[in-house]
Design a protein around this motif. Structure first.
Motif, PDB file in Angstrom:
ATOM      1  N   GLU A  31       3.848  -3.112 -34.310  1.00 15.56           N
ATOM      2  CA  GLU A  31       3.569  -1.697 -34.539  1.00 15.56           C
ATOM      3  C   GLU A  31       2.065  -1.456 -34.718  1.00 15.56           C
ATOM      4  O   GLU A  31       1.536  -0.443 -34.247  1.00 15.56           O
ATOM      5  CB  GLU A  31       4.359  -1.201 -35.761  1.00 15.56           C
ATOM      6  N   GLU A  32       1.380  -2.382 -35.380  1.00 19.31           N
ATOM      7  CA  GLU A  32      -0.078  -2.240 -35.535  1.00 19.31           C
ATOM      8  C   GLU A  32      -0.798  -2.272 -34.184  1.00 19.31           C
ATOM      9  O   GLU A  32      -1.805  -1.592 -33.995  1.00 19.31           O
ATOM     10  CB  GLU A  32      -0.625  -3.344 -36.459  1.00 19.31           C
ATOM     11  N   TYR A  33      -0.282  -3.060 -33.238  1.00 15.68           N
ATOM     12  CA  TYR A  33      -0.868  -3.091 -31.888  1.00 15.68           C
ATOM     13  C   TYR A  33      -0.671  -1.726 -31.210  1.00 15.68           C
ATOM     14  O   TYR A  33      -1.575  -1.203 -30.571  1.00 15.68           O
ATOM     15  CB  TYR A  33      -0.224  -4.193 -31.037  1.00 15.68           C
ATOM     16  N   VAL A  34       0.516  -1.171 -31.377  1.00 17.56           N
ATOM     17  CA  VAL A  34       0.802   0.137 -30.763  1.00 17.56           C
ATOM     18  C   VAL A  34      -0.102   1.202 -31.376  1.00 17.56           C
ATOM     19  O   VAL A  34      -0.687   2.022 -30.656  1.00 17.56           O
ATOM     20  CB  VAL A  34       2.290   0.512 -30.944  1.00 17.56           C
ATOM     21  N   LEU A  35      -0.249   1.184 -32.708  1.00 16.41           N
ATOM     22  CA  LEU A  35      -1.080   2.187 -33.378  1.00 16.41           C
ATOM     23  C   LEU A  35      -2.539   2.045 -32.957  1.00 16.41           C
ATOM     24  O   LEU A  35      -3.228   3.054 -32.739  1.00 16.41           O
ATOM     25  CB  LEU A  35      -0.927   2.071 -34.899  1.00 16.41           C
ATOM     26  N   ALA A  36      -3.003   0.810 -32.802  1.00 15.56           N
ATOM     27  CA  ALA A  36      -4.384   0.578 -32.349  1.00 15.56           C
ATOM     28  C   ALA A  36      -4.566   1.146 -30.941  1.00 15.56           C
ATOM     29  O   ALA A  36      -5.580   1.788 -30.644  1.00 15.56           O
ATOM     30  CB  ALA A  36      -4.703  -0.912 -32.365  1.00 15.56           C
ATOM     31  N   ALA A  37      -3.581   0.933 -30.085  1.00 21.77           N
ATOM     32  CA  ALA A  37      -3.644   1.443 -28.703  1.00 21.77           C
ATOM     33  C   ALA A  37      -3.665   2.972 -28.698  1.00 21.77           C
ATOM     34  O   ALA A  37      -4.416   3.593 -27.940  1.00 21.77           O
ATOM     35  CB  ALA A  37      -2.451   0.929 -27.903  1.00 21.77           C
ATOM     36  N   ARG A  38      -2.859   3.547 -29.565  1.00 21.75           N
ATOM     37  CA  ARG A  38      -2.797   5.007 -29.650  1.00 21.75           C
ATOM     38  C   ARG A  38      -4.141   5.556 -30.146  1.00 21.75           C
ATOM     39  O   ARG A  38      -4.673   6.505 -29.581  1.00 21.75           O
ATOM     40  CB  ARG A  38      -1.659   5.406 -30.588  1.00 21.75           C
ATOM     41  N   ASP A  39      -4.701   4.922 -31.179  1.00 17.82           N
ATOM     42  CA  ASP A  39      -5.998   5.356 -31.728  1.00 17.82           C
ATOM     43  C   ASP A  39      -7.090   5.289 -30.668  1.00 17.82           C
ATOM     44  O   ASP A  39      -8.007   6.100 -30.651  1.00 17.82           O
ATOM     45  CB  ASP A  39      -6.427   4.459 -32.896  1.00 17.82           C
ATOM     46  N   LYS A  40      -7.020   4.267 -29.805  1.00 18.88           N
ATOM     47  CA  LYS A  40      -8.056   4.108 -28.782  1.00 18.88           C
ATOM     48  C   LYS A  40      -7.770   4.941 -27.537  1.00 18.88           C
ATOM     49  O   LYS A  40      -8.518   4.869 -26.560  1.00 18.88           O
ATOM     50  CB  LYS A  40      -8.198   2.633 -28.417  1.00 18.88           C
ATOM     51  N   GLY A  41      -6.673   5.673 -27.557  1.00 17.73           N
ATOM     52  CA  GLY A  41      -6.365   6.566 -26.448  1.00 17.73           C
ATOM     53  C   GLY A  41      -5.913   5.865 -25.186  1.00 17.73           C
ATOM     54  O   GLY A  41      -6.086   6.385 -24.083  1.00 17.73           O
ATOM     55  N   LEU A  42      -5.305   4.690 -25.306  1.00 21.96           N
ATOM     56  CA  LEU A  42      -4.820   3.988 -24.116  1.00 21.96           C
ATOM     57  C   LEU A  42      -3.614   4.728 -23.546  1.00 21.96           C
ATOM     58  O   LEU A  42      -2.815   5.314 -24.264  1.00 21.96           O
ATOM     59  CB  LEU A  42      -4.443   2.542 -24.446  1.00 21.96           C
ATOM     60  N   LYS A  43      -3.504   4.671 -22.234  1.00 23.80           N
ATOM     61  CA  LYS A  43      -2.434   5.386 -21.543  1.00 23.80           C
ATOM     62  C   LYS A  43      -1.130   4.599 -21.581  1.00 23.80           C
ATOM     63  O   LYS A  43      -0.051   5.150 -21.728  1.00 23.80           O
ATOM     64  CB  LYS A  43      -2.856   5.578 -20.085  1.00 23.80           C
ATOM     65  N   ALA A  44      -1.256   3.291 -21.419  1.00 27.84           N
ATOM     66  CA  ALA A  44      -0.071   2.431 -21.380  1.00 27.84           C
ATOM     67  C   ALA A  44      -0.445   1.055 -21.910  1.00 27.84           C
ATOM     68  O   ALA A  44      -1.592   0.617 -21.770  1.00 27.84           O
ATOM     69  CB  ALA A  44       0.439   2.306 -19.943  1.00 27.84           C
ATOM     70  N   ILE A  45       0.535   0.413 -22.508  1.00 25.49           N
ATOM     71  CA  ILE A  45       0.335  -0.968 -22.960  1.00 25.49           C
ATOM     72  C   ILE A  45       1.552  -1.796 -22.581  1.00 25.49           C
ATOM     73  O   ILE A  45       2.612  -1.247 -22.245  1.00 25.49           O
ATOM     74  CB  ILE A  45       0.120  -1.071 -24.494  1.00 25.49           C
ATOM     75  N   GLY A  46       1.382  -3.089 -22.647  1.00 27.06           N
ATOM     76  CA  GLY A  46       2.518  -3.977 -22.447  1.00 27.06           C
ATOM     77  C   GLY A  46       2.360  -5.195 -23.327  1.00 27.06           C
ATOM     78  O   GLY A  46       1.274  -5.781 -23.388  1.00 27.06           O
ATOM     79  N   PHE A  47       3.422  -5.524 -24.035  1.00 30.30           N
ATOM     80  CA  PHE A  47       3.419  -6.785 -24.768  1.00 30.30           C
ATOM     81  C   PHE A  47       3.668  -7.905 -23.767  1.00 30.30           C
ATOM     82  O   PHE A  47       4.526  -7.776 -22.879  1.00 30.30           O
ATOM     83  CB  PHE A  47       4.482  -6.772 -25.874  1.00 30.30           C
TER      84      PHE A  47
END
Ligand code: ZN
Ligand code: FE
Ligand code: FE
Ligand code: ZN
Length: 254
Positions: free
Chosen positions: A20-36
């Motif tokens: 969840e911390e990875y997702v929140l970091a991605a959201r804060d940085k404005g990333l469009k998409a992520i993948g584990f």
């Protein structure tokens, strides 16, 4: 729009932070998409011989997948993909194909981290670089990378010149190796990962090197992007430098 398709999780034993911390970091940085894309179990080793500080165990995969599903529902504002990073070990292709069929991964990153049993990207085994002529080492490494691509097991070839990680660079011109490898990538139909973890390593350079990227572009290949984050604050790190290397229209959204 930045995508980061190479995120690890604490399950691999050498990364930290909750998913969840990875997702929140991605959201804060404005990333469009992520993948584990955490490390797949060390499938070529017997159960008792696997190192828990290198990858999760098979019984942890269901929890990993469930957590991705939970986060997808909880954070609909960011696209979250279920990926995995899998070691390529020649001779175990059939076994790996059988294992991968069991899981609903959106994509599979294929990685060469081992040369004949030597984990060359592990700082614990650095002394083994002394046993090699660097030019021969690069030849052997790229041979394995090409075999990985041709195996058909992987959607993306991760950090395709990882062999430079600790800064060992051969005197010989690498262009022929880059050219041959890019040609095989094209034949194999794989995507190529632009991985910014090289910036954090002694190599100090994104994987793949600019000249290698250039050969891939000449072949008409397309690319994914990833930070190889092993901590939440590394999510998206260095991805702003990717545009200097690859034009936006060659980047793929998975
Ligand atoms: Zn790792
Ligand atoms: Fe890797
Ligand atoms: Fe990784
Ligand atoms: Zn990696």
């Amino acid at each position: 729009m930045t995508c980061d398709y190479h995120l690890h999780t604490s399950r691999c034993g050498h990364a930290r932070g909750t998913m969840e911390e990875y997702v929140l970091a991605a959201r804060d940085k404005g990333l469009k998409a992520i993948g584990f894309a955490d490390h797949f179990p060390l499938y070529w080793l017997p159960a008792g011989k696997r190192d828990p500080s290198l990858a999760m165990e098979p019984d942890e995969l269901p929890g990993y997948i469930e957590e991705v599903r939970r986060l997808q529902k909880k954070y609909p504002g960011i696209k979250i993909k279920l990926g995995i990073e899998v070691d390529y070990i020649p001779g175990f292709e059939g076994e790996l194909a059988r294992l991968l069929r069991r899981y609903p991964f959106d994509y599979v990153l294929g990685s060469v981290h081992y040369i004949d049993g030597w984990g060359f990207d592990n700082p614990a085994y650095l002394e083994q670089y002394r046993d090699w002529d660097t030019g021969e080492l690069y030849k052997r490494y790229f041979q394995l990378v090409r075999r990985a691509a041709l195996s058909g097991l992987f959607d993306v070839i991760a950090h395709p010149d990882l062999i430079k990680k600790f800064g060992y660079r051969p005197r010989v011109d690498l262009l022929p190796l880059y050219r041959e490898t890019a040609t095989v990538f094209k034949q194999a139909g794989v995507l190529v990962e632009v991985n910014t973890a090289g910036l954090r390593a002694p190599a100090g350079e994104i994987y793949p090197a600019p000249a290698f990227v250039h050969e891939c572009v000449r072949q008409g290949l397309r690319f994914t992007t990833g930070s190889d984050a092993h901590a939440p604050e590394q999510v998206g790190e260095g991805l702003n430098q990717v545009r200097l290397l690859v034009s936006e229209d060659r980047l793929v959204e998975l």
